[in-house]
Scaffold this active site. Structure first.
Site, PDB file in Angstrom:
ATOM      1  N   HIS A 221      -4.980 -56.395 -28.351  1.00 48.88           N
ATOM      2  CA  HIS A 221      -5.471 -56.859 -28.658  1.00 48.88           C
ATOM      3  C   HIS A 221      -6.061 -57.345 -26.699  1.00 48.88           C
ATOM      4  O   HIS A 221      -7.196 -58.062 -26.941  1.00 48.88           O
ATOM      5  CB  HIS A 221      -5.230 -58.329 -29.360  1.00 48.88           C
ATOM      6  CG  HIS A 221      -4.810 -59.336 -29.119  1.00 48.88           C
ATOM      7  ND1 HIS A 221      -3.379 -59.408 -29.429  1.00 48.88           N
ATOM      8  CD2 HIS A 221      -4.505 -60.173 -28.089  1.00 48.88           C
ATOM      9  CE1 HIS A 221      -2.633 -60.579 -28.974  1.00 48.88           C
ATOM     10  NE2 HIS A 221      -3.589 -61.701 -27.792  1.00 48.88           N
ATOM     11  N   GLU A 230       0.617 -55.745 -35.408  1.00 50.44           N
ATOM     12  CA  GLU A 230       0.504 -55.044 -33.148  1.00 50.44           C
ATOM     13  C   GLU A 230       1.993 -54.605 -32.989  1.00 50.44           C
ATOM     14  O   GLU A 230       1.729 -53.707 -32.473  1.00 50.44           O
ATOM     15  CB  GLU A 230       0.045 -56.487 -32.517  1.00 50.44           C
ATOM     16  CG  GLU A 230      -1.131 -56.513 -32.695  1.00 50.44           C
ATOM     17  CD  GLU A 230      -1.669 -57.724 -31.704  1.00 50.44           C
ATOM     18  OE1 GLU A 230      -2.882 -57.745 -31.493  1.00 50.44           O
ATOM     19  OE2 GLU A 230      -1.332 -58.701 -31.616  1.00 50.44           O
ATOM     20  N   SER A 262      -0.029 -64.722 -25.300  1.00 50.51           N
ATOM     21  CA  SER A 262      -0.521 -63.784 -26.421  1.00 50.51           C
ATOM     22  C   SER A 262       1.500 -62.840 -26.110  1.00 50.51           C
ATOM     23  O   SER A 262       1.918 -62.826 -24.816  1.00 50.51           O
ATOM     24  CB  SER A 262      -1.247 -62.682 -27.019  1.00 50.51           C
ATOM     25  OG  SER A 262      -2.319 -63.295 -26.827  1.00 50.51           O
ATOM     26  N   CYS A 651     -18.695 -46.963  41.500  1.00 45.89           N
ATOM     27  CA  CYS A 651     -20.152 -48.202  41.730  1.00 45.89           C
ATOM     28  C   CYS A 651     -20.691 -47.902  40.625  1.00 45.89           C
ATOM     29  O   CYS A 651     -22.112 -48.651  40.568  1.00 45.89           O
ATOM     30  CB  CYS A 651     -20.945 -47.876  43.179  1.00 45.89           C
ATOM     31  SG  CYS A 651     -21.667 -46.102  43.562  1.00 45.89           S
ATOM     32  N   HIS A 724     -26.281 -43.660  46.579  1.00 46.38           N
ATOM     33  CA  HIS A 724     -25.574 -44.840  46.552  1.00 46.38           C
ATOM     34  C   HIS A 724     -26.486 -46.599  46.204  1.00 46.38           C
ATOM     35  O   HIS A 724     -27.528 -46.653  46.079  1.00 46.38           O
ATOM     36  CB  HIS A 724     -25.589 -45.555  48.408  1.00 46.38           C
ATOM     37  CG  HIS A 724     -25.019 -44.269  48.802  1.00 46.38           C
ATOM     38  ND1 HIS A 724     -23.550 -45.069  49.316  1.00 46.38           N
ATOM     39  CD2 HIS A 724     -25.579 -44.092  50.185  1.00 46.38           C
ATOM     40  CE1 HIS A 724     -23.712 -43.412  49.848  1.00 46.38           C
ATOM     41  NE2 HIS A 724     -24.854 -43.327  50.945  1.00 46.38           N
TER      42      HIS A 724
END
Length: 992
Positions: A221, A230, A262, A651, A724
């Protein structure tokens, strides 16, 4: 209240007390949720833990220092010598240390250790209890007899017999293994599975409940299956005593049993078993009419049972936590804290789940089957419709951290090509055409029609077809008129460009200055790696000269020191001019026969060149704007008092820094990381303008808002073929041409292959004659072993420049430079050593062929192999990019020549190759002629010595044999090629 940690959420589960059964599910109240209340004790614990961490780190550092100190042989030798050296006074009244040698110090140390050991032995009683009173014990010399053996030379010892011991069985009884397994399971909480029959399995684990360790069965269950019985008692009664053997029971009443219990197993030691069942064992199933139900018994009406499995909320979070903990992120860069409530975490999880997997109930099988049976197109439409129906909720979700990425992923994956009409028109126009170009257009159109659903193979095929079409179109471009310079005008714009990012009030402070925000914090990735700090206290003189291999330029940084004298101040406004170049074909760029004005140099109204003027320096600014007055933007205020200048060869980083101004703050991290980790490693030092423009284009694809970013001032030096990029320190050198491109969008035009321009191959602050210099360095070092060893150690890729001529390869092989390279690099980098091995193999093949064109063909065929190896080699040496460019030229030239041959054309460059080879041979002969006089004398002395030695060994009749042996030795001395030996004609043999 107990707290269960699930991921990053805390859920309070009350220990409820159920006195009677109820069919209703107990809701979780707000007061039952865990609350995070900061406490002073937690703060003190955090501070204590941090202090302990620092103390541990300090002790670890001291320990490592002591270990390094003890392992240093030199320091230990010096301490030993100083320890046993005596102190003496000098004539001047000073005291000095009379140092001993290491041997004397070692002997003293050994004597001290020996004396100390003797004292310890004496104190510990390790001595003989004897008395000696003037009498020495002497060994008697008298023969007193001895033992005599009777063993012969054939005697051998009898081998011992080993007794065989039987291994005792560790399993004393049949249930030994079962007991051991259950004992381990009770301690670790592991799951144990009993197979009772075909298809019948029982799962048991030990859990802590109600202050005891209890066995717990997994009942049907709990998985949503409801049956009358069960557990089968007949199939499990054999294992139940052993399971209960390792349980630790306590007094538990029936009222204590509640949800989540259970499957708990109790034996006759518990009152639950004796009061609620006739069997000797009781397994909790639930309650019926207030009485506990045994799972081992048969129940007729299952609807009356209130099962005691976990409540739905606990079951959901148990599964959620199990998967959540299995899938953590692979990156852990912080320690997690609880910053959001459980409700907020639930909202986030539900939003993501419903966005990707929209259902009404996750537990509904039909909802899941509905999505499973959808096709890919239907699933995308389903997601789009779902997102459209909940637009208001998505507006709220976007405020959650990271949810906008989820929405973006969904929108991107479900997007479709809305221009289907255009694609269908392309299909109609290209249908029934079988030419190569039409088929290429069809392949590209198919990939575009599919949109996001296109596969990787289809994308790759479309890219290849697009590349083929581009190459075909480029080859069919026609040049325009030759007198373009007569009418060329490219006046400087009188209006300044408007940058919306600098005009928005939300991005300006009260002084009208630009606010970097998150962009400034992430800009540290630029300044920390590619800029160096300018320290004003050390002066600016070392930064004035900005050198490059082709020339130099003077910065105006020295003008930051302002003189108070008017005359000297006016002198600071005068620049130093270079040779002023007129407007030539190298100043213009054309595409499809038309001028591309942003990629050209600026001119006056009369067509003459516009020359650069003195650019005054500033301290901490980013200067942008090429037309009109420049704009000065304060650098990020992370380090308010520091000035930075780009490192040599970097640069061009000022261009990316200017683009960062227009990047959105939330995307600044991605932008800077892409520049640092992807763009700059590919560009390296001294990239061409073509590569810089291509990198800028790649950045604009991910950050489109940077297209209208303004550029720094760019000056063009045609004499050095250099551009540059001017920073805030200006330029004292004047007379350069000025590039008109003012925005990133205009600069990107340099990346076009259709653009006809010399400037796109200019180096941004770099050198264009690198290949010629590498070739010159190689040729002049072939006959100089010391210089060649330096090249092999510092820049080994220069030897790849020998591929330009078979003669260079043969001479390097004769001088055994390839073998030396293998010896140097075989232990450092196998890829570099592999290059020298392949060069040696290639030289042997080339030397066996006398036709120049066939030799060059062999070199071209090996270029692809060199390129694949070079990709795995270190890229630090300066000649890496030059060697890679040479190999690329050979590979591309071979591919284009093959295409020409297939189309029926002939390569007519054989005369050029022969002339180039003759020039290189003259350079090699000049290098041989410049060999030092000492080397020539050495060779002559060696030849004379060999001749005189062999002249004494042979008589006059064996002159021919003597000459043959001498020629062989002469070839070895002069490093003649082993494949094609030549006779030595340097020496005239004397007549015998």
């Amino acid at each position: 209240m107990a707290t269960i940690m699930i991921g990053s959420m805390a859920i309070s589960v009350p220990n409820t007390h159920v006195s009677r059964a109820s069919n209703s599910v107990m809701p979780v109240q707000a007061v039952q949720m865990a609350k995070q209340v900061p406490s002073a004790r937690g703060v003190l614990y955090t501070l204590k833990r941090e202090g302990s961490t620092q103390v541990i780190k300090h002790e670890e550092a001291l320990r490592k220092f002591q270990e390094a100190f003890d392992q240093d042989v030199g320091i230990q030798r010096r301490l030993l010598v100083n320890k046993h050296s005596s102190i003496q006074s000098t004539k001047e009244g000073w005291f000095d240390l009379a140092s001993l040698n290491f041997r004397a110090g070692s002997s003293k140390e050994a004597a001290i250790a020996r004396r100390k050991q003797e004292e310890e032995d004496f104190l510990n009683g390790k001595y003989e209890q004897q008395f000696y009173a003037g009498v020495s014990a002497t060994k008697s010399m008298k023969f007193e007899g001895g033992s005599v053996g009777f063993r012969t030379k054939y005697w051998r010892p009898t081998p011992k017999k080993t007794k065989e011991r039987r291994a005792t069985s560790q399993c004393r009884k049949p249930t030994y293994v079962l007991e051991e397994v259950l004992s381990i399971a009770s301690k670790s909480g592991k799951l144990v599975e009993f197979i009772t029959g075909k298809g019948k399995r029982v799962k048991v684990c030990y859990v802590r409940k109600h202050g005891a360790i209890l066995p717990k069965f997994s009942l049907p269950h709990e998985e949503g299956k409801y049956i009358h019985q069960e557990l089968q008692y007949a199939s499990t009664y054999e294992f139940l005593p052993y399971i209960c053997m390792f349980a630790k029971y306590k007094s538990i009443n029936a009222d204590d049993i509640t949800y989540g219990d259970s499957g708990l197993l109790f034996d006759e030691r518990s009152s639950l078993t004796t009061n609620h069942t006739k069997l000797p064992y009781f397994v909790v199933r639930g309650r019926r009419n207030g009485k506990l139900v045994n799972a081992l018994e048969v129940v007729e009406n299952m609807e009356d049972i209130q099962h005691y499995s976990q409540n739905p909320e606990a079951q959901f979070f148990r599964g959620w936590k199990k998967v959540f903990d299995k899938m953590p992120p692979h990156v852990e860069n912080h320690e997690c804290t609880i910053d959001f409530t459980n409700e907020q975490c639930g909202e986030l999880a539900a939003a993501i789940s419903q966005s990707i997997f929209p259902v009404k109930k996750l537990s509904c099988k039909q909802c899941r089957q509905h999505i499973k049976h959808l096709s890919w197109e239907e699933y995308k439409q389903f997601l789009l419709a779902h997102m459209g129906c909940h637009g208001a909720e998505w507006e709220t979700f976007q405020e959650i951290d990271g949810m906008r990425y989820v929405k973006r992923v969904i929108e991107t994956s479900t997007a479709e090509n809305a221009s289907l009409q255009t694609s269908l028109e392309i299909v109609r126009l290209t249908q029934n055409y079988k030419s190569t170009h039409m088929l290429q257009i069809q392949d590209i159109n198919k990939a575009l029609m599919k949109g996001p659903s296109v596969t990787q193979s289809e994308l790759e095929q479309a890219s290849k077809q697009l590349l083929a079409m581009t190459q075909w179109w480029k080859n069919h471009m026609a040049l325009t008129d030759e007198d373009a310079l007569k009418v060329f005008r490219n006046k400087r714009s009188s209006k300044a460009l408007l940058n919306p990012s600098l005009l928005c009030d939300n991005q300006l402070d009260k002084n009208g200055n630009f606010v970097w925000g998150e962009r400034g914090r992430h800009s540290k990735r630029f300044f920390a790696n590619y800029f160096e700090e300018v320290v004003p206290s050390e002066g600016y003189s070392k930064y004035v000269i900005r050198t490059n291999p082709n020339g130099q330029r003077e910065l105006a940084i020295g003008s930051l020191i302002v003189p108070l004298d008017f005359e000297r101040a006016r002198m600071a406004l005068q620049g130093k001019s270079v040779t002023r170049e007129p407007i030539t074909m190298s100043c213009i760029s054309r595409q499809d026969g038309n001028f591309v004005y942003p990629c050209c140099c600026v001119t006056h109204d009369d067509g003459k060149a516009f020359y650069s003027e003195l650019k005054s320096p500033t301290k901490r600014h980013l200067v942008i704007g090429t037309s009109g007055d420049p704009k000065y933007i304060d650098l990020p205020a992370t380090d308010a008092d520091r000035m930075y200048i780009a490192k040599e060869g970097f640069c061009y980083l000022n261009i990316f820094l200017a683009m960062l101004v227009n990047v959105n703050e939330d995307e600044a991290k991605d932008f800077t990381k892409m520049v640092r980790d992807v763009i700059v490693p590919r560009l390296g030092k001294w990239p061409t303008m073509l590569d810089v423009a291509t990198a800028a284009y790649m950045l604009t694809v991910f950050h489109p808002e940077t297209r209208n970013a303004e550029l720094p001032r760019i000056l063009v030096d045609h004499a050095c073929q250099t551009m540059h990029v001017i920073d805030s320190f200006g330029s004292l050198t004047v007379g350069y041409h000025v590039l008109k491109a003012g925005t990133v969008n205009q600069l990107i035009q340099f990346a076009s292959n259709d653009l006809q321009s010399e400037m796109k191959f200019y180096r941004v602050g770099g050198e264009v004659q690198q290949r010629m210099k590498c070739e010159t360095a190689l040729i002049t070092s072939i006959f100089k072993p010391k210089r060649m060893i330096q090249i092999l150690e510092n820049d080994p890729y220069i030897l790849l420049m020998g591929l330009v001529s078979p003669s260079i390869l043969i001479h390097m092989y004769r001088m055994k430079h390839f073998e030396k390279g293998v010896e140097l690099w075989i232990s450092k980098e196998h890829s570099v050593a592999k290059i020298f091995i392949i060069l040696g193999q290639l030289t042997k093949r080339v030397a066996a062929n006398d036709v120049l064109l066939e030799q060059l063909e062999m070199i071209s065929e090996t270029s692809e192999r060199f390129m694949s190896i070079l990709e795995d080699c270190p890229q630090a040496p300066h000649s890496y990019k030059t060697a890679k460019d040479l190999l690329t030229m050979y590979i591309e030239g071979k591919a284009s020549n093959n295409q020409l041959v297939e189309n029926g054309f002939v390569d007519m460059n054989d005369k050029l190759y022969m002339a180039y080879e003759k020039n290189l041979l003259r350079s090699l002969e000049a290098g041989m002629a410049r060999i030092k006089l000492v080397g020539k004398i050495f060779y002559n002395m060696a030849i004379e010595k060999i001749c005189s030695t062999y002249g004494e060994m042979f008589d006059k009749e064996s002159c021919r044999r003597k000459q043959r042996i001498f020629r062989k030795l002469c070839e070895c001395v002069l490093h003649e090629c082993p494949v094609t030996p030549k006779k030595c004609k340097k020496y005239t043999f004397p007549k015998m």
